[in-house]
Motif scaffolding. Structure first.
Motif, short mmCIF file in Angstrom:
data_model
loop_
_atom_site.label_atom_id
_atom_site.label_comp_id
_atom_site.label_asym_id
_atom_site.label_seq_id
_atom_site.Cartn_x
_atom_site.Cartn_y
_atom_site.Cartn_z
N LEU A 33 0.83 -1.21 0.00
CA LEU A 33 0.00 0.00 0.00
C LEU A 33 0.87 1.26 0.00
CD1 LEU A 33 -2.86 -1.03 2.48
CD2 LEU A 33 -2.96 -0.90 -0.02
N ALA A 34 2.15 1.10 -0.31
CA ALA A 34 3.07 2.27 -0.35
C ALA A 34 2.59 3.24 -1.43
CB ALA A 34 4.48 1.81 -0.65
N THR A 35 2.73 4.52 -1.17
CA THR A 35 2.16 5.50 -2.11
C THR A 35 2.92 6.82 -2.05
OG1 THR A 35 0.01 6.33 -2.87
CG2 THR A 35 0.43 6.49 -0.51
N PRO A 36 3.02 7.53 -3.17
CA PRO A 36 3.73 8.82 -3.14
C PRO A 36 2.88 9.90 -2.48
CG PRO A 36 2.82 8.43 -5.32
CD PRO A 36 2.54 7.19 -4.52
N ILE A 37 3.54 10.80 -1.76
CA ILE A 37 2.84 11.95 -1.16
C ILE A 37 3.21 13.22 -1.92
CG2 ILE A 37 2.57 13.34 0.97
CD1 ILE A 37 1.36 10.57 1.28
N THR A 38 4.47 13.34 -2.34
CA THR A 38 4.88 14.58 -3.02
C THR A 38 5.30 14.30 -4.46
OG1 THR A 38 7.08 14.30 -2.08
CG2 THR A 38 5.58 15.76 -0.91
N LYS A 39 5.28 15.36 -5.27
CA LYS A 39 5.45 15.16 -6.71
C LYS A 39 6.87 14.69 -7.07
CE LYS A 39 6.41 19.96 -7.96
NZ LYS A 39 5.75 21.19 -8.31
N PHE A 40 6.95 14.03 -8.21
CA PHE A 40 8.24 13.52 -8.67
C PHE A 40 8.23 13.41 -10.18
CE2 PHE A 40 6.75 9.18 -9.55
CZ PHE A 40 5.59 9.14 -8.79
N LYS A 41 9.45 13.42 -10.73
CA LYS A 41 9.59 13.27 -12.20
C LYS A 41 9.46 11.80 -12.54
CE LYS A 41 10.71 17.22 -14.18
NZ LYS A 41 11.21 18.19 -13.20
N LYS A 42 8.86 11.53 -13.67
CA LYS A 42 8.71 10.15 -14.15
C LYS A 42 10.04 9.41 -14.04
CE LYS A 42 6.02 8.30 -17.95
NZ LYS A 42 5.27 8.73 -19.11
N GLY A 43 10.02 8.24 -13.46
CA GLY A 43 11.26 7.45 -13.34
C GLY A 43 12.05 7.76 -12.08
#
Ligand code: RVP
Length: 503
Positions: A33-43
Motif C-alpha cells: 500500500l506504499a504510495t507517493p505523497i509529493t510530486k516527482f519526475k517520471k522514473g
C-alpha cells in the motif's frame, strides 16, 4: 449562459468495483500500500512517501502530536492542525520529531530521600511499576538508582522507609549510554535478563528508558514511517494569511511536509503562498494545496507549484458548506475528474503530482474506491476522531462512549483562515458542525482491520499495488435498487446491532 454539467455529481456509495482475474499470487500479504505523497519526475522517486495511503485531517479534533506518532507507527502521516498559535503548532511538530520510537522519557521519578509511601503513590497514579531515582527527582536528573516492584515488600517495609535504603543502586544496575540504537538496547535487555534499560548521557543524567515490551511493539509495526534520522515523519497545515511567520517556525521544528488548509483552493491566495514557499525554500520544503474539485482547479495549483493536490469540497462528515453556500461536488466525481487531469499533466510534463481525496469516507470500502478512482492517498477526519489517540474528549452519551468531533468551520474551532477570502479576520458564518462520533478503540486495531479489507478487495480485483489498482480496476455505477440488494435484505435480523456494526 452558465455551463451546466449534465452528469450528476456522484459520491462513493454510488459505485462498486467489479472483480478482475485473481492469480494465486493475489494474496493480502503480497499487497503493497506504499504510495507517493509529493510530486516527482517520471522514473524518479518522490521525496515523501507513505507506507499506507491514509493521512489524518488538519483538524483540532483529530491531528495533534499524539495522533501523529500513532499514525506514523502504522505508516501514515498526520497533518497537525493549524488553528492554534504558531508556537503551539511548532511545539507539537518538535515533539513528534524528537520522539524516539522505543525510547521513553521517564515520567515517574523520586529522590533518594523520598519514601516508600511516595513510590506507592506514584505507582497508583501512573500505573507504572518502574520508578527512577535521580538526584533532583526529575526525569533528567543524575541517575542514582531504580525502584521496581522487586525492590520492596509492602508487608515487610514501613512506608516511611527512605528510597535510598531499598532501591537498586546505580552500581548494581545495567544501563545503556545515550546514542545506542533501539536494537542495541534490546540486546542488552536480553543478555542481562532485565525488563527495562535506563539510558544515561555522558554526565550520568537520565535520558530515557527502553522497555522490553516496547521493543516488541516496535517490532509489531513494520510499516513505521521514519526519516533518515529514524524520527517519525510528520505534516502540518498552514493558511494563506500568516504563512510568512508560520512556515519558518514549522520548518525549524523539523516538519516534513506542509499543506495549505482551505475549504476552497482555486484561488490567488494559494498561488501567492506557493510562490512564496518556492522562492524562499526552492524544492527543500514540500507543500500541498487545495481543495479543488475539477480539472481547472488542479491545473491552476499544478502550475502554481503544489507538491500534491487535495480534492474535495463539502463532503466532510461535519461539513455544511454545500448547504450554506451551494458550492461543492460529489466526492467520487471530483476525484475521477482530478485524477484524469493529473494523468494528463504527467503525460504533458513528465511530472507526477499525487492527489489526495479529502473527506467523506464512511465505510472502509470507500477507501478502496477512492484509490481505484485515482487518489494516491486519502485524508480522513471522522475516521480518526473515533480512536483513543485523537485529542478530543471521550464522553458517555446515553450509555455509549463517544468522542467529540467538530469541524474547523464550526463556531467551536473558529478557524476563519480556512474560509478566508481576504476580508475581515473573523468567521462570518458557520460551515461546520460540532458533533459526537462513536468511540472505536485503538488506532492500531482499526487501521489494520480497514486496510485488511482494502487489501482483500485489491486481491479480488487481481492487483497488488495502488498504481495497479488505479490502472486496472473496473468500476460500476449502482442503481438505487441494487444498493438495497447490497445489504442484508429480506431476512429478519436476529441481532439488530448487526445493522449498526456493518456501518
Ligand atoms: P471526514 O473525514 O468526512 O470527517 O472529513 C474531514 C474533512 O472535512 C477535513 O479533512 C476537511 O477537508 C473537511 N472539514 C474540516 N472542517 C470542516 C468544516 O467545518 N466544514 N470541513
Amino acid at each position: 449562459m452558465a455551463i451546466v454539467l449534465t452528469e450528476p455529481s456522484r459520491t462513493f456509495s454510488e459505485y462498486l468495483l467489479v472483480p478482475g482475474y485473481s492469480s494465486a499470487e493475489a494474496r493480502p500479504e503480497n499487497v503493497s500500500l506504499a504510495t507517493p505523497i509529493t510530486k516527482f519526475k517520471k522514473g524518479e522517486e518522490p521525496k515523501i512517501k507513505a507506507n499506507i495511503p491514509l493521512v489524518s485531517a488538519v483538524m483540532q479534533a483529530v491531528s495533534d502530536d499524539g495522533m501523529a506518532v500513532a499514525l506514523a507507527k502504522e505508516g501514515g502521516i498526520s497533518f497537525i492542525f493549524g488553528s492554534q498559535s504558531i508556537e503551539n503548532q511548532a511545539a507539537m511538530v518538535k515533539k513528534v520529531k524528537s520522539y524516539k520510537a522505543g525510547f521513553v522519557p521517564s515520567d515517574t521519578n523520586v529522590k533518594p530521600d523520598s519514601t516508600l509511601a511516595d513510590v506507592l503513590e506514584i505507582k497508583k497514579n501512573s500505573g507504572h511499576s518502574t520508578v527512577a531515582v535521580t538526584d533532583d527527582g526529575t526525569g533528567h536528573g543524575k541517575l542514582v538508582g531504580l525502584v521496581t516492584s522487586k525492590d520492596y515488600r509492602v508487608s515487610r517495609l514501613s512506608t516511611d522507609t527512605k528510597v535510598s535504603e531499598f532501591m537498586t543502586p546505580l552500581e548494581n544496575l545495567v544501563y545503556g549510554n545515550a546514542g545506542i540504537t533501539l536494537s542495541e538496547a534490546n540486546d542488552i535487555i536480553w543478555e542481562n535478563k532485565v525488563n527495562q534499560l535506563p539510558i544515561v548521557d555522558k554526565d550520568g543524567c537520565l535520558v530515557a528508558f527502553v522497555f522490553r515490551k516496547d521493543y516488541d511493539s516496535h517490532k509489531q509495526n513494520p510499516n513505521e514511517l521514519l526519516d533518515d534520522n529514524k524520527s517519525f515523519i510528520v505534516g502540518a497545515g498552514i493558511n494563506t494569511r500568516d504563512y510568512e511567520e508560520r512556515i519558518p517556525a514549522l520548518v525549524d521544528a523539523g516538519v516534513d511536509v506542509l499543506t495549505i488548509d482551505s475549504s476552497e483552493g482555486y484561488s490567488e491566495w494559494q498561488a501567492r503562498t506557493l510562490k512564496w514557499v518556492k522562492e524562499k525554500y526552492g524544492d527543500t520544503v514540500k507543500i500541498g494545496a487545495g481543495n479543488v474539485v475539477d480539472k481547472e482547479g488542479f491545473d491552476f495549483l499544478a502550475k502554481s507549484g503544489a507538491d500534491f493536490i487535495k480534492v474535495g469540497i463539502g463532503g466532510g462528515s461535519i461539513c455544511i458548506t454545500r448547504e450554506q453556500k451551494g458550492i461543492g461536488r460529489g466526492q467520487a466525481s471530483a476525484v475521477l475528474e482530478v485524477a484524469a487531469a493529473r494523468d494528463e499533466w504527467l503525460e504533458k510534463t513528465g511530472e507526477y503530482i499525487p492527489i489526495c481525496s479529502d473527506g467523506g469516507i464512511v465505510y472502509d470500502y470507500h477507501m478502496t474506491l477512492a484509490l481505484a478512482m485515482g487518489a494516491d492517498f486519502i485524508m480522513l477526519g471522522r475516521y480518526f476522531a473515533r480512536f483513543d489517540e485523537s485529542p478530543s474528549a471521550k464522553v458517555m452519551v446515553n450509555g455509549n462512549y463517544m468522542k467529540e468531533y467538530w469541524g474547523e468551520g464550526s463556531a467551536r474551532a473558529r478557524n476563519w483562515q480556512r474560509y478566508d477570502l481576504g476580508g475581515d479576520s473573523k468567521l462570518k458564518f458557520e460551515e461546520g458542525v460540532d458533533s459526537y462520533v462513536p468511540y472505536a478503540g485503538s488506532l492500531h486495531d482499526n487501521v489494520n482491520l480497514s486496510l485488511e479489507k482494502v487489501k482483500s478487495t485489491m486481491c479480488n480485483c487481481g492487483v497488488l499495488s495502488i498504481p495497479e489498482l488505479q490502472h486496472n480496476s473496473k468500476l460500476t455505477l449502482v442503481s438505487a435498487t441494487s444498493i438495497i440488494e447490497g445489504g442484508a435484505h429480506d431476512v429478519v435480523l436476529k441481532d439488530n446491532s448487526v445493522a449498526t456494526v456493518r456501518r
